[in-house]
Write an enzyme that holds these catalytic residues in place. Structure first.
Site, PDB file in Angstrom:
ATOM      1  N   ASP A  13       0.877  -1.174   0.000  1.00 14.99           N
ATOM      2  CA  ASP A  13       0.000   0.000   0.000  1.00 14.99           C
ATOM      3  C   ASP A  13       0.915   1.224   0.000  1.00 14.99           C
ATOM      4  O   ASP A  13       2.124   1.116   0.220  1.00 14.99           O
ATOM      5  CB  ASP A  13      -0.884  -0.016   1.260  1.00 14.99           C
ATOM      6  CG  ASP A  13      -1.796   1.204   1.347  1.00 14.99           C
ATOM      7  OD1 ASP A  13      -2.430   1.560   0.330  1.00 14.99           O
ATOM      8  OD2 ASP A  13      -1.864   1.835   2.425  1.00 14.99           O
ATOM      9  N   SER A  14       0.307   2.392  -0.207  1.00 14.50           N
ATOM     10  CA  SER A  14       1.073   3.630  -0.103  1.00 14.50           C
ATOM     11  C   SER A  14       1.583   3.845   1.324  1.00 14.50           C
ATOM     12  O   SER A  14       2.524   4.604   1.533  1.00 14.50           O
ATOM     13  CB  SER A  14       0.181   4.812  -0.482  1.00 14.50           C
ATOM     14  OG  SER A  14      -0.946   4.850   0.388  1.00 14.50           O
ATOM     15  N   TYR A  45      -0.977   8.301  -2.343  1.00 12.59           N
ATOM     16  CA  TYR A  45      -1.046   7.996  -3.774  1.00 12.59           C
ATOM     17  C   TYR A  45      -2.250   8.688  -4.429  1.00 12.59           C
ATOM     18  O   TYR A  45      -2.219   9.001  -5.618  1.00 12.59           O
ATOM     19  CB  TYR A  45      -1.228   6.484  -3.986  1.00 12.59           C
ATOM     20  CG  TYR A  45       0.019   5.633  -3.916  1.00 12.59           C
ATOM     21  CD1 TYR A  45       1.277   6.163  -3.639  1.00 12.59           C
ATOM     22  CD2 TYR A  45      -0.072   4.256  -4.137  1.00 12.59           C
ATOM     23  CE1 TYR A  45       2.399   5.339  -3.579  1.00 12.59           C
ATOM     24  CE2 TYR A  45       1.049   3.435  -4.083  1.00 12.59           C
ATOM     25  CZ  TYR A  45       2.278   3.975  -3.801  1.00 12.59           C
ATOM     26  OH  TYR A  45       3.382   3.158  -3.759  1.00 12.59           O
ATOM     27  N   GLY A  46      -3.310   8.854  -3.656  1.00 16.63           N
ATOM     28  CA  GLY A  46      -4.595   9.281  -4.210  1.00 16.63           C
ATOM     29  C   GLY A  46      -4.550  10.492  -5.129  1.00 16.63           C
ATOM     30  O   GLY A  46      -5.177  10.491  -6.188  1.00 16.63           O
ATOM     31  N   CYS A  76      -4.427  -1.640  -1.948  1.00 14.88           N
ATOM     32  CA  CYS A  76      -4.564  -0.211  -2.148  1.00 14.88           C
ATOM     33  C   CYS A  76      -5.473  -0.023  -3.359  1.00 14.88           C
ATOM     34  O   CYS A  76      -5.154  -0.513  -4.456  1.00 14.88           O
ATOM     35  CB  CYS A  76      -3.177   0.376  -2.414  1.00 14.88           C
ATOM     36  SG  CYS A  76      -3.177   2.118  -2.838  1.00 14.88           S
ATOM     37  N   ASN A  77      -6.585   0.644  -3.155  1.00 14.76           N
ATOM     38  CA  ASN A  77      -7.514   0.856  -4.265  1.00 14.76           C
ATOM     39  C   ASN A  77      -6.898   1.741  -5.338  1.00 14.76           C
ATOM     40  O   ASN A  77      -7.105   1.525  -6.537  1.00 14.76           O
ATOM     41  CB  ASN A  77      -8.804   1.494  -3.753  1.00 14.76           C
ATOM     42  CG  ASN A  77      -9.612   0.561  -2.879  1.00 14.76           C
ATOM     43  OD1 ASN A  77     -10.553  -0.070  -3.328  1.00 14.76           O
ATOM     44  ND2 ASN A  77      -9.232   0.464  -1.616  1.00 14.76           N
ATOM     45  N   GLU A 155      -2.253   8.178   8.629  1.00 17.20           N
ATOM     46  CA  GLU A 155      -0.792   7.984   8.628  1.00 17.20           C
ATOM     47  C   GLU A 155      -0.153   8.619   9.869  1.00 17.20           C
ATOM     48  O   GLU A 155       0.938   8.236  10.269  1.00 17.20           O
ATOM     49  CB  GLU A 155      -0.168   8.587   7.362  1.00 17.20           C
ATOM     50  CG  GLU A 155      -0.426   7.791   6.097  1.00 17.20           C
ATOM     51  CD  GLU A 155       0.341   6.457   6.040  1.00 17.20           C
ATOM     52  OE1 GLU A 155       1.508   6.417   6.465  1.00 17.20           O
ATOM     53  OE2 GLU A 155      -0.261   5.466   5.585  1.00 17.20           O
ATOM     54  N   CYS A 187     -10.970   2.850   0.196  1.00 18.38           N
ATOM     55  CA  CYS A 187      -9.562   3.157   0.480  1.00 18.38           C
ATOM     56  C   CYS A 187      -9.206   2.343   1.715  1.00 18.38           C
ATOM     57  O   CYS A 187      -9.947   2.353   2.703  1.00 18.38           O
ATOM     58  CB  CYS A 187      -9.376   4.649   0.751  1.00 18.38           C
ATOM     59  SG  CYS A 187      -7.737   5.061   1.400  1.00 18.38           S
ATOM     60  N   THR A 188      -8.069   1.643   1.651  1.00 20.56           N
ATOM     61  CA  THR A 188      -7.747   0.712   2.737  1.00 20.56           C
ATOM     62  C   THR A 188      -7.333   1.417   4.029  1.00 20.56           C
ATOM     63  O   THR A 188      -7.225   0.772   5.070  1.00 20.56           O
ATOM     64  CB  THR A 188      -6.641  -0.263   2.295  1.00 20.56           C
ATOM     65  OG1 THR A 188      -5.519   0.498   1.794  1.00 20.56           O
ATOM     66  CG2 THR A 188      -7.148  -1.207   1.223  1.00 20.56           C
ATOM     67  N   HIS A 189      -7.103   2.727   3.954  1.00 21.27           N
ATOM     68  CA  HIS A 189      -6.844   3.458   5.208  1.00 21.27           C
ATOM     69  C   HIS A 189      -8.127   3.631   6.031  1.00 21.27           C
ATOM     70  O   HIS A 189      -8.068   3.795   7.247  1.00 21.27           O
ATOM     71  CB  HIS A 189      -6.282   4.853   4.904  1.00 21.27           C
ATOM     72  CG  HIS A 189      -4.819   4.875   4.547  1.00 21.27           C
ATOM     73  ND1 HIS A 189      -4.354   4.473   3.321  1.00 21.27           N
ATOM     74  CD2 HIS A 189      -3.732   5.274   5.256  1.00 21.27           C
ATOM     75  CE1 HIS A 189      -3.027   4.614   3.283  1.00 21.27           C
ATOM     76  NE2 HIS A 189      -2.629   5.104   4.452  1.00 21.27           N
TER      77      HIS A 189
HETATM   78  N1  DGL Z   1      -4.840   3.169   0.904  1.00 19.64           N
HETATM   79  C1  DGL Z   1      -4.896   3.526  -0.457  1.00 19.64           C
HETATM   80  C2  DGL Z   1      -6.167   3.100  -1.139  1.00 19.64           C
HETATM   81  O1  DGL Z   1      -6.728   2.096  -0.786  1.00 19.64           O
HETATM   82  C3  DGL Z   1      -4.453   4.877  -0.920  1.00 19.64           C
HETATM   83  C4  DGL Z   1      -4.304   5.980   0.005  1.00 19.64           C
HETATM   84  C5  DGL Z   1      -3.441   7.064  -0.590  1.00 19.64           C
HETATM   85  O2  DGL Z   1      -2.238   6.910  -0.537  1.00 19.64           O
HETATM   86  O3  DGL Z   1      -4.005   8.037  -1.126  1.00 19.64           O
HETATM   87  O4  DGL Z   1      -6.608   3.731  -2.065  1.00 19.64           O
END
Ligand code: DGL
Length: 279
Positions: A13-14, A45-46, A76-77, A155, A187-189
């Site tokens: 993931d990011s 990453y988004g 990570c989506n 984070e 989003c996995t966060h």
């Molecule tokens: N956790 C990531 C996801 O599922 C991305 C979060 C990010 O870095 O923007 O999309």
């Protein structure tokens, strides 16, 4: 490799978001050996261009494969949206588990016919999401929000402060007014703030965390490939950011002390000197 040897799964993931997937994989398959990479040098990453995220995903995949992973979970989506097709073409012998917002179960389960999706801009922009809507959301209304700043809060270990509450209230209020009864976490966060989401949305709204379905799919692919569940449950984490803060976050989010090593980007290639292990 014989079927007797353990087959580590690589998860990335990011940042720490993919730990919500790691947690589900571990609950479902406690003996599974896992390598986890958090690309905290590049989080989030988004908001990044999909092509750039794809380059990160390729570098991380090579790193995890070099360290023995045989199956890769793109936890990570955003990275899935940017790279899943490309990764499957580039590494045809490697099984990948990717993520897409769980609009399908949401559309099947909603009674009000109105569903909310929380995800990052990269995920909403990708062709994967467009195809999910096209395939599964023809008969439901889907409302979207990118929850700006929420990944950064998670984070930083902020799972319930005023800032997080404000981001979620801004996202959910219009959705609640429109009558959502289901929220998809794309989003996995975001599963790490489910208690707050549930508090704001109320008990009548169902929150869908896709992690258990991803864990089941991971197990299915392992067994399809004849790879048994015969590891020791060892977990090795890597971060491209600071090791000490990652260790604290792992402890906060998973409740465990896990070994964390630093991995370094150089010219699009990730490497790690194992002697730097801080465990
Ligand atoms: N956790 C990531 C996801 O599922 C991305 C979060 C990010 O870095 O923007 O999309």
């Amino acid at each position: 490799m014989t079927m007797q040897q353990p087959v580590p799964v690589g998860i990335f993931d990011s940042g720490v978001g993919g730990l919500s997937v790691l947690r589900a994989v571990r609950e479902f398959m406690p003996e599974q050996d896992i390598l986890y990479l958090a690309d905290q040098a590049h989080v989030p990453y988004g908001p990044r261009p999909l092509l750039q995220v794809r380059e990160f995903a390729e570098g991380i995949t090579r790193f995890l494969l070099d360290r023995g992973a045989r199956l890769i979970v793109v936890a990570c989506n955003a990275a899935s949206a940017a790279s899943l097709h490309y990764l499957r073409n580039t590494f045809p012998d490697v099984p990948f588990v990717g993520m897409e917002p769980a609009v399908k179960p949401a559309a099947e389960q909603t009674r009000s016919g109105v569903v909310g999706v929380l995800a990052t801009p990269a995920t909403f922009q990708g062709a994967l999401y467009a195809s999910v809507l096209e395939r599964f959301a023809r008969d439901v209304t889907v409302l979207q929000d990118t929850c700006p700043g929420l990944v950064a809060e998670v984070e930083s270990g902020n799972l319930e402060g005023d800032a997080v509450r404000e981001i979620l209230t801004n996202a959910l209020s219009p959705m609640l007014q429109a009558g959502i009864d289901t929220v998809v976490l794309g989003c996995t966060h975001y599963p790490f703030v489910i208690p707050l989401i549930q508090e704001i949305a109320g008990p009548g709204v169902r929150v869908i965390d896709p992690a258990p379905a991803i864990a089941r799919q991971t197990r299915r692919l392992l067994s399809q490939n004849g790879w048994g569940l015969n590891g020791t449950g060892s977990i090795q984490c890597f971060t491209t950011g600071p090791v000490e803060s990652m260790k604290l976050l792992v402890k906060q989010l998973l409740g465990d002390d896990l070994p964390v090593e630093h991995a370094t980007w150089e010219g699009g290639v990730l490497s790690c000197n194992s002697r730097q292990s801080s465990h």
